[in-house]
Design an enzyme around this catalytic site. Structure first.
Site, PDB file in Angstrom:
ATOM      1  N   CYS A  35       0.800  -1.232   0.000  1.00 39.37           N
ATOM      2  CA  CYS A  35       0.000   0.000   0.000  1.00 39.37           C
ATOM      3  C   CYS A  35       0.831   1.280   0.000  1.00 39.37           C
ATOM      4  O   CYS A  35       0.290   2.369  -0.139  1.00 39.37           O
ATOM      5  CB  CYS A  35      -0.936   0.011   1.219  1.00 39.37           C
ATOM      6  SG  CYS A  35      -0.016   0.109   2.760  1.00 39.37           S
ATOM      7  N   CYS A  45      -1.008  -5.045   6.839  1.00 40.34           N
ATOM      8  CA  CYS A  45      -0.775  -3.925   7.758  1.00 40.34           C
ATOM      9  C   CYS A  45      -0.080  -4.417   9.029  1.00 40.34           C
ATOM     10  O   CYS A  45       0.755  -3.713   9.591  1.00 40.34           O
ATOM     11  CB  CYS A  45      -2.087  -3.236   8.100  1.00 40.34           C
ATOM     12  SG  CYS A  45      -3.129  -2.983   6.651  1.00 40.34           S
TER      13      CYS A  45
END
Ligand code: FES
Length: 121
Positions: free
Chosen positions: A33, A103
């Site tokens: 990301c 994440c």
């Protein structure tokens, strides 16, 4: 989408912010990301992590993952901290949605970098 525990750590992140006089710093960027995570460690002469903090340009899951990671790491030895996995983080948070697993990887990779930085000193 997120568990209560994730929301709690996102809204009240533990150990957030830059650390002055850190013994080690680790920073990584996510390939998935493009977000960034930085981890600071304070380590005593017995290789025990006495303090840890983080700064991130990441999403809610990244904030919650690093917040929980700091709680898991504080008081542990460097060797024990090295064994913390993204699964430990996700399990402590009561699970993360599949698209958000990367994440938690950001938190463990930044920790790994900080440990490498400490060991290189
Ligand atoms: Fe980038 Fe979560 S989407 S860290």
């Amino acid at each position: 989408m997120y568990t209560e525990k994730v929301m709690d750590h996102f809204q009240n992140p533990r150990n957030v912010g830059e650390m002055k006089n850190a013994d080690a710093v680790g920073e990584v960027g996510s390939i998935a990301c493009g977000d960034i995570m930085r981890i600071y460690l304070k380590v005593d002469e017995n290789d025990i992590i006495t303090d840890v903090s983080f700064k991130t340009f990441g999403c809610a899951a990244a904030v919650a993952s690093s917040s929980v990671m700091t709680e898991l790491v504080k008081g542990k030895s460097i060797d024990e901290a090295m064994r913390i996995t993204k699964k430990d983080i996700s399990d402590t948070l009561g699970g993360l949605p599949a698209p958000k697993v990367h994440c938690s990887i950001l938190a463990t990779e930044a920790l790994e970098e900080a440990i490498k930085n400490y060991q290189a000193k």
